[in-house]
Scaffold this active site. Structure first.
Site, short mmCIF file in Angstrom:
data_model
loop_
_atom_site.label_atom_id
_atom_site.label_comp_id
_atom_site.label_asym_id
_atom_site.label_seq_id
_atom_site.Cartn_x
_atom_site.Cartn_y
_atom_site.Cartn_z
N ILE A 340 0.86 -1.20 0.00
CA ILE A 340 0.00 0.00 0.00
C ILE A 340 0.89 1.24 0.00
O ILE A 340 0.65 2.19 -0.73
CB ILE A 340 -0.93 0.05 1.24
CG1 ILE A 340 -2.10 -0.90 1.07
CG2 ILE A 340 -1.44 1.47 1.48
CD1 ILE A 340 -3.30 -0.57 1.94
N TRP A 343 2.47 1.72 -3.35
CA TRP A 343 1.46 2.09 -4.35
C TRP A 343 1.37 3.60 -4.47
O TRP A 343 1.13 4.15 -5.53
CB TRP A 343 0.09 1.51 -3.95
CG TRP A 343 -1.00 1.87 -4.90
CD1 TRP A 343 -1.31 1.23 -6.07
CD2 TRP A 343 -1.94 2.94 -4.78
NE1 TRP A 343 -2.39 1.84 -6.66
CE2 TRP A 343 -2.79 2.89 -5.90
CE3 TRP A 343 -2.15 3.95 -3.82
CZ2 TRP A 343 -3.83 3.80 -6.10
CZ3 TRP A 343 -3.18 4.85 -4.02
CH2 TRP A 343 -4.00 4.77 -5.15
N HIS A 344 1.61 4.31 -3.34
CA HIS A 344 1.49 5.76 -3.36
C HIS A 344 2.68 6.43 -4.04
O HIS A 344 2.60 7.61 -4.37
CB HIS A 344 1.32 6.30 -1.94
CG HIS A 344 -0.03 6.00 -1.36
ND1 HIS A 344 -0.28 4.92 -0.55
CD2 HIS A 344 -1.22 6.63 -1.51
CE1 HIS A 344 -1.56 4.91 -0.21
NE2 HIS A 344 -2.15 5.92 -0.78
N GLY A 345 3.77 5.72 -4.23
CA GLY A 345 4.88 6.33 -4.93
C GLY A 345 6.18 5.63 -4.66
O GLY A 345 6.31 4.85 -3.72
#
Lengths: 508, 85
Positions: A340, A343-345
């Protein structure tokens, strides 16, 4: 195109709506085609160069899904095809989102020269890649019943969710696009949708955006902040992100509603959560659901099935052993949360953000499993106090995590934490007006019903929420006083819109 | 197996797994009604049901099993396809 821009509100939305219901008279296919075209225009408005990427992604994925569906009689081949298709998606995502950062890290950090130029991230690529991977997996498992091409394209491109979610599941969307009533204009759906859209716009332009300025300054120079200054910046950032994402999610649900489509809920007053498990069930709910379904469940299932087949216990008692807890709870949770985070960067701060929340969740589960039952029937006052303390502790844990989320680099985050511990002094210089504004925002966050609770009677989202309170009848009705209130909100939002600002989740 | 028998057997699995000897399972119940039924325990529940009924679920089905009514339907469906083979 931004939801909070004049061109969207004054031009795109009316034309898209009118064209949709007008072309529906010629048949469902033409209305669906119109909506696909409108959504592609919406997407291309930003940067036309991204459009071919989106179209290629849809065509390749749909083609692969059909091949996967038709190879059911040869399971090994089917699995290989699915792996290929998912691999292609992840490769594209890796290239656009992580390649440059990884190359930079290899060159600067490890000394292994890799040439790479900065690559522009195609808008929404994480979102449309995820939705389509989910579809592929479900086709392989035989649970995707509705597989028409036009409905599929509409499901992926439908503009209210295209750029920043909610992350939809085909099972809840494709039947809606196949339904006749979706193509007939409904005044009540339009009014409900418009009201929710305006409330979201208000959150974004009036509540979230004005907080921006010195939060950016604070995170750029975290070493200049005192103890109070650092916490003040971190708390206001949590509120900015809250109203930004909550506003976006409302607007998406409202827009879908105008087209007679119901979205799943993405945001349900997360700062009212009493623990971190609950927080993730209320913040970015569709991402949590997606990762549960396609990442956590398969991992945990594999572990539990393996234990079951090899004579290790898989009961609650076994969960209380160290090995059982680590393998069945801690490991899948930490791995899911690390992903997770990523996933954001690309960046260690995002990995650590995920791991920190993984640790929070593991502790939360450990407490549940090892502590046993809570004392029964505490006095109402004790229950109230413990509820307030739980909410406060959860919120502070979230604010601490968000520092990693917002920082430009790991060093920046560490400096920010030092400031929050008081290593850079305790000077207090917060203006009265600022404090009053934050108190107003806090009242809205913790003391008011959310948009879904106000509109709940009309079922504007697929997910139901608990009623706020019986004593406070703040429930929307289609009458003159609500129309005036929403009109005033719209007027204020439009005036505040001046410089349009992006939604924070667009970068993901 | 009939619907009632499936429910009966599920009830035993739930009581055993969640340590709730007095639990009376009803079709209308969902994960929200039973505190112990969270995402971690859900996976254990799924595997336990697989063992008891000698069936296997797809990963994609696991998220659909968070209420008792759907759970009974899904288990019955699996048992019927297994029997007709």
């Amino acid at each position: 195109m931004l939801f909070n821009s004049y061109v969207f509100i004054a031009f795109f939305l009316p034309v898209a709506l009118a064209g949709f219901f007008a072309s529906a008279r010629l048949g469902r296919a033409s209305a669906a085609a119109w909506l696909v075209m409108a959504s592609l225009v919406f997407y291309a408005w930003w940067n036309p160069a991204f459009l071919p990427i989106l179209i290629a992604s849809i065509l390749i994925n749909y083609g692969m899904s059909e091949i996967v569906a038709k190879s059911g009689h040869r399971p090994a081949l089917q699995s290989a095809l699915l792996a290929l298709a998912v691999g292609l998606n992840l490769l594209a995502l890796f290239y656009y989102k992580y390649f440059f950062e990884v190359a930079k890290f290899l060159t600067q950090g490890v000394g292994f020269e890799v040439h790479a130029d900065p690559i522009l991230l195609p808008l929404g690529i994480s979102f449309f890649t995820f939705t389509q991977i989910g579809y592929l997996i479900d086709v392989k498992q035989g649970v995707a019943k509705e597989r028409g091409f036009l409905n599929y394209v509409l499901f992926v491109t439908f503009f209210p969710h295209l750029i920043a979610g909610p992350i939809l599941h085909h099972r809840e969307m494709m039947p809606q696009f196949a339904e006749k009533l979706t193509y007939r204009f409904s005044l009540i759906n339009f009014s409900v949708g418009l009201t929710i859209f305006v409330m979201g716009l208000f959150k974004k332009t009036v509540l979230a955006d004005p907080l921006g300025g010195d939060i950016t300054a604070g995170f750029n120079m975290p070493g200049d902040l005192s103890f109070f200054g650092a916490w003040w910046v971190a708390i206001r950032y949590s509120m900015q992100l809250y109203f930004d994402f909550s506003g976006y999610s409302d607007m998406a649900i409202g827009l879908a509603c105008m087209f007679n489509v119901r979205f799943p809920l993405n945001f349900n007053s997360p700062f009212k959560s009493q623990n971190i498990i609950e927080y993730w069930q209320r913040w970015h709910m569709t991402l949590t659901r997606y990762l549960n379904q396609y990442l956590y469940n398969p991992m945990a299932l594999a572990v539990v099935r393996w234990r079951s087949e090899h004579g290790f216990g898989t009961k609650r008692a076994n969960q209380k052993t160290l090995g059982g807890f680590l393998s069945m709870t801690a490991l899948p949770t930490l791995m899911t949360m690390a992903l997770i985070g990523l996933w954001h960067g690309a960046g260690f701060q995002f990995l650590l953000f995920g791991l920190l929340h993984g640790v929070y969740l593991t502790i939360n589960h450990a407490v549940r499993i090892f502590r046993g039952a809570a004392p029964e029937n505490p006095s109402p006052r004790a229950a109230r106090l413990s509820r307030i303390l739980n909410i406060a502790a959860t919120y502070i844990a979230v604010v601490v995590g968000l520092v990693l989320f917002r920082s430009r680099s790991l060093e920046g985050a560490i400096t920010m934490y030092q400031s929050m511990l008081g290593l850079h002094g305790f000077a207090f210089s917060i203006g009265k007006a600022e404090i009053i504004w934050v108190l107003v925002l806090a009242t809205i966050i913790w003391g008011c019903p959310n948009v879904q609770q106000i509109m709940g009677k009309f079922g504007p989202a697929l997910t139901k929420v608990e009623a706020f309170s019986k004593r406070l009848p703040l429930i929307w009705r289609a009458d003159a006083s609500w129309a005036c209130a929403v009109g005033v909100m719209l007027a204020i939002s439009l005036m505040a819109m001046g410089g349009t600002s992006e939604f924070m989740y667009f970068q993901f | 197996m009939t619907e009632a028998e499936v429910l009966q057997k599920l009830n035993e699995v739930f009581r055993d797994l969640f340590d709730l000897p007095d639990l009376e399972l009803a079709y209308s119940m969902s994960a929200e009604d039973i505190d112990e039924w969270d995402s971690v325990n859900h996976v254990m529940l799924v595997v336990q049901i697989e063992r008891e009924f000698k069936i296997k679920f797809h990963t994609a089905e696991v998220e659909e099993m968070k209420n008792v009514g759907d759970l009974v339907k899904l288990v019955l469906g699996k048992l019927n396809t297994a029997a007709s083979r």
